[in-house]
Design a protein around this motif. Sequence first.
Motif, PDB file in Angstrom:
ATOM      1  N   THR A  41      43.208  44.934  38.760  1.00  0.00           N
ATOM      2  CA  THR A  41      42.836  46.128  39.525  1.00  0.00           C
ATOM      3  C   THR A  41      43.902  46.417  40.583  1.00  0.00           C
ATOM      4  O   THR A  41      43.721  47.280  41.419  1.00  0.00           O
ATOM      5  CB  THR A  41      41.494  45.934  40.245  1.00  0.00           C
ATOM      6  N   PRO A  44      48.860  49.364  39.086  1.00  0.00           N
ATOM      7  CA  PRO A  44      48.964  50.640  38.379  1.00  0.00           C
ATOM      8  C   PRO A  44      50.270  50.706  37.603  1.00  0.00           C
ATOM      9  O   PRO A  44      51.262  50.145  38.079  1.00  0.00           O
ATOM     10  CB  PRO A  44      48.952  51.679  39.506  1.00  0.00           C
ATOM     11  N   PHE A  48      44.064  49.837  37.869  1.00  0.00           N
ATOM     12  CA  PHE A  48      43.895  50.220  39.260  1.00  0.00           C
ATOM     13  C   PHE A  48      42.544  50.915  39.390  1.00  0.00           C
ATOM     14  O   PHE A  48      41.822  51.049  38.405  1.00  0.00           O
ATOM     15  CB  PHE A  48      45.040  51.134  39.718  1.00  0.00           C
ATOM     16  N   VAL A  49      42.173  51.312  40.592  1.00  0.00           N
ATOM     17  CA  VAL A  49      40.850  51.910  40.763  1.00  0.00           C
ATOM     18  C   VAL A  49      40.938  53.387  41.081  1.00  0.00           C
ATOM     19  O   VAL A  49      41.897  53.855  41.690  1.00  0.00           O
ATOM     20  CB  VAL A  49      40.058  51.203  41.877  1.00  0.00           C
ATOM     21  N   ASN A 171      50.746  44.335  45.943  1.00  0.00           N
ATOM     22  CA  ASN A 171      50.522  45.243  47.031  1.00  0.00           C
ATOM     23  C   ASN A 171      51.240  44.786  48.297  1.00  0.00           C
ATOM     24  O   ASN A 171      51.888  45.572  48.983  1.00  0.00           O
ATOM     25  CB  ASN A 171      49.014  45.276  47.216  1.00  0.00           C
ATOM     26  N   SER A 175      54.259  46.637  50.259  1.00  0.00           N
ATOM     27  CA  SER A 175      54.083  46.937  51.684  1.00  0.00           C
ATOM     28  C   SER A 175      55.230  46.363  52.498  1.00  0.00           C
ATOM     29  O   SER A 175      55.763  47.020  53.397  1.00  0.00           O
ATOM     30  CB  SER A 175      52.774  46.351  52.216  1.00  0.00           C
ATOM     31  N   ARG A 198      55.586  57.955  45.181  1.00  0.00           N
ATOM     32  CA  ARG A 198      54.773  58.174  46.382  1.00  0.00           C
ATOM     33  C   ARG A 198      55.624  58.297  47.640  1.00  0.00           C
ATOM     34  O   ARG A 198      55.175  58.841  48.635  1.00  0.00           O
ATOM     35  CB  ARG A 198      53.820  56.992  46.576  1.00  0.00           C
TER      36      ARG A 198
ATOM     37  N   THR B 174      42.767  45.965  49.275  1.00  0.00           N
ATOM     38  CA  THR B 174      43.939  45.705  48.431  1.00  0.00           C
ATOM     39  C   THR B 174      43.937  46.637  47.229  1.00  0.00           C
ATOM     40  O   THR B 174      44.963  47.218  46.871  1.00  0.00           O
ATOM     41  CB  THR B 174      43.906  44.250  47.935  1.00  0.00           C
ATOM     42  N   MET B 175      42.756  46.775  46.609  1.00  0.00           N
ATOM     43  CA  MET B 175      42.666  47.627  45.419  1.00  0.00           C
ATOM     44  C   MET B 175      42.984  49.076  45.766  1.00  0.00           C
ATOM     45  O   MET B 175      43.704  49.763  45.036  1.00  0.00           O
ATOM     46  CB  MET B 175      41.264  47.519  44.808  1.00  0.00           C
ATOM     47  N   ILE B 176      42.448  49.557  46.888  1.00  0.00           N
ATOM     48  CA  ILE B 176      42.683  50.954  47.271  1.00  0.00           C
ATOM     49  C   ILE B 176      44.160  51.159  47.618  1.00  0.00           C
ATOM     50  O   ILE B 176      44.769  52.145  47.211  1.00  0.00           O
ATOM     51  CB  ILE B 176      41.779  51.352  48.459  1.00  0.00           C
ATOM     52  N   THR B 177      44.733  50.200  48.324  1.00  0.00           N
ATOM     53  CA  THR B 177      46.150  50.330  48.684  1.00  0.00           C
ATOM     54  C   THR B 177      47.012  50.426  47.437  1.00  0.00           C
ATOM     55  O   THR B 177      47.992  51.171  47.400  1.00  0.00           O
ATOM     56  CB  THR B 177      46.608  49.111  49.500  1.00  0.00           C
ATOM     57  N   ASN B 178      46.637  49.676  46.398  1.00  0.00           N
ATOM     58  CA  ASN B 178      47.412  49.692  45.181  1.00  0.00           C
ATOM     59  C   ASN B 178      47.301  51.008  44.438  1.00  0.00           C
ATOM     60  O   ASN B 178      48.147  51.323  43.609  1.00  0.00           O
ATOM     61  CB  ASN B 178      46.989  48.541  44.267  1.00  0.00           C
ATOM     62  N   ALA B 179      46.232  51.731  44.684  1.00  0.00           N
ATOM     63  CA  ALA B 179      46.087  53.029  44.034  1.00  0.00           C
ATOM     64  C   ALA B 179      46.667  54.134  44.910  1.00  0.00           C
ATOM     65  O   ALA B 179      47.096  55.162  44.409  1.00  0.00           O
ATOM     66  CB  ALA B 179      44.621  53.307  43.731  1.00  0.00           C
ATOM     67  N   PHE B 181      48.948  53.556  47.743  1.00  0.00           N
ATOM     68  CA  PHE B 181      50.236  53.225  48.377  1.00  0.00           C
ATOM     69  C   PHE B 181      50.279  53.694  49.827  1.00  0.00           C
ATOM     70  O   PHE B 181      51.292  54.183  50.307  1.00  0.00           O
ATOM     71  CB  PHE B 181      51.412  53.787  47.568  1.00  0.00           C
ATOM     72  N   PRO B 183      49.332  51.552  52.721  1.00  0.00           N
ATOM     73  CA  PRO B 183      48.793  50.307  53.284  1.00  0.00           C
ATOM     74  C   PRO B 183      48.394  50.424  54.752  1.00  0.00           C
ATOM     75  O   PRO B 183      47.396  49.836  55.164  1.00  0.00           O
ATOM     76  CB  PRO B 183      49.938  49.302  53.113  1.00  0.00           C
TER      77      PRO B 183
END
Lengths: 260, 216
Positions: A41, A44, A48-49, A171, A175, A198, B174-179, B181, B183
């Motif tokens: 998850t 990507p 991913f979510v 991630n 970052s 992005r 973590t999951m949301i950040t990965n979708a 970007f 952070p």
Amino acid sequence: MKPLFRLLAPLALAVLASGAHAQAVLDDVMAKKVIVIAIPTDFPPYGFVGTDMAPKGLDIDMATYIGDKLGVKTELVPVTSANRIAYLQTKKADLVISTLGKNPEREKVIDFTVAYSPFFQAIFGPKTITVKTPADLAGKSIAVTRGAIEDQELTKIAPPGTEIKRFEDNNATVSAFLAGQTQLMATGASVAGNMMARNPNFDAEYKILLKDSPNFIGVAKGEDKLRTKVNDILVAGKKSGDLDKLSQKWLGRPAGDLPQ
Amino acid sequence: MVDFTLWDILRNLLLAARWTITLSIVAFVGGGLVGLALLFARLRGHAVGDRLIAAYVQVFQGTPLLMQLFLAYFGLALLGMPTTPWIAAALALTLYTSAYLTEIWRGCVASIPKGQWEAADSLAMSFSEKLRHVVLPQALKISVPPTVGFLVQVVKGTALASVIGFIELTKAATMITNATFRPFTVYGMVALLYFCLCFPISWWSHRLERKLHAGR
């Protein structure tokens, strides 16, 4: 995580070698009409979510595809690159479809099917930094995800004096790079592609190829019946063009030639 | 790619915070009860029991919580005991919390002057009467700040439960950040949410401390 895994792996093997469950997974799956598949998850476009926190991506589509072909329901378990092999070894997942690359170290503890999607790792960085050969890495700092294939490859080619900073997941790696804590980043092409899309003002580009490493599906050691069945599905999917369609949808290019 | 609005991010983080809260409550209640039972067993003063509990405390204080969670989930499965993430998390968090709490409380009881025990003895009180009327009321006052300090640690420690598949606050972030970007936005919100969980506990502890001391 990794030392812990090394610690547990022999124990896992010992238990599996006792043969209590050997070869039984496919029968269990067919009997229960449910296959449990570990998926990422945090990666990507493989996994991913969405805004509803439901997982999606190439690996998720692949998982449901296999469930459909087996005629059973697919249950998805989110895993990270650190614990995905443990899920397989302890039978908490029947298959791992989680951008798993094949290497001899992993082959000792789990089995692999044929490849299902393309993948490559590389070093990325801003245009202002010139990196043409591995020797140029000396004195530069690079972010990488601990224990990932790119970590092993980078460790191999990095000259002395390279400052490798390891992070727990992709991630954190991205970052750190974006925050300027490192000058370069070693990661999968897809992660980097997303990052660049992005952050267009960041002006990052592809530097050096680390490894072309297609993704394989992981199966618990000795589960040949399940492995053969999944292999049949993958080979048929390759022939019918289904695998190419999946790659086209998520990666923007067909699966191409995948190792058997 | 998906586009998360700020509200989408916050909404999903709040939903995930439910797990952080539930896991914390499990750790507080389970750890508190087991810790209390261990404390009583220790105060009884049997040499063997005392040493066993001391060893128990050392094991759980001396190993990382991450490893305890990992072993509770995957380790027990290897030994042929099927566990769900729930059982594993409840088990590991309870054992971990109880080990720390029993040690904290033992220290609090030990800080009560020996004369208090002897005075209670001279009044012919039984063991439980001594604890109830003389020792524990005094130890309670001393125990509030270290206990609450540790509980706040536990709230933040529940983030480790993501290793066995819990999508709690940190993992969701973590999951949301990965979708997304983004952070800094996401982790900023997460820090704020943790603060909103931990601050009331600390604040309540301050009040409790004052209330307990007012009776003196």
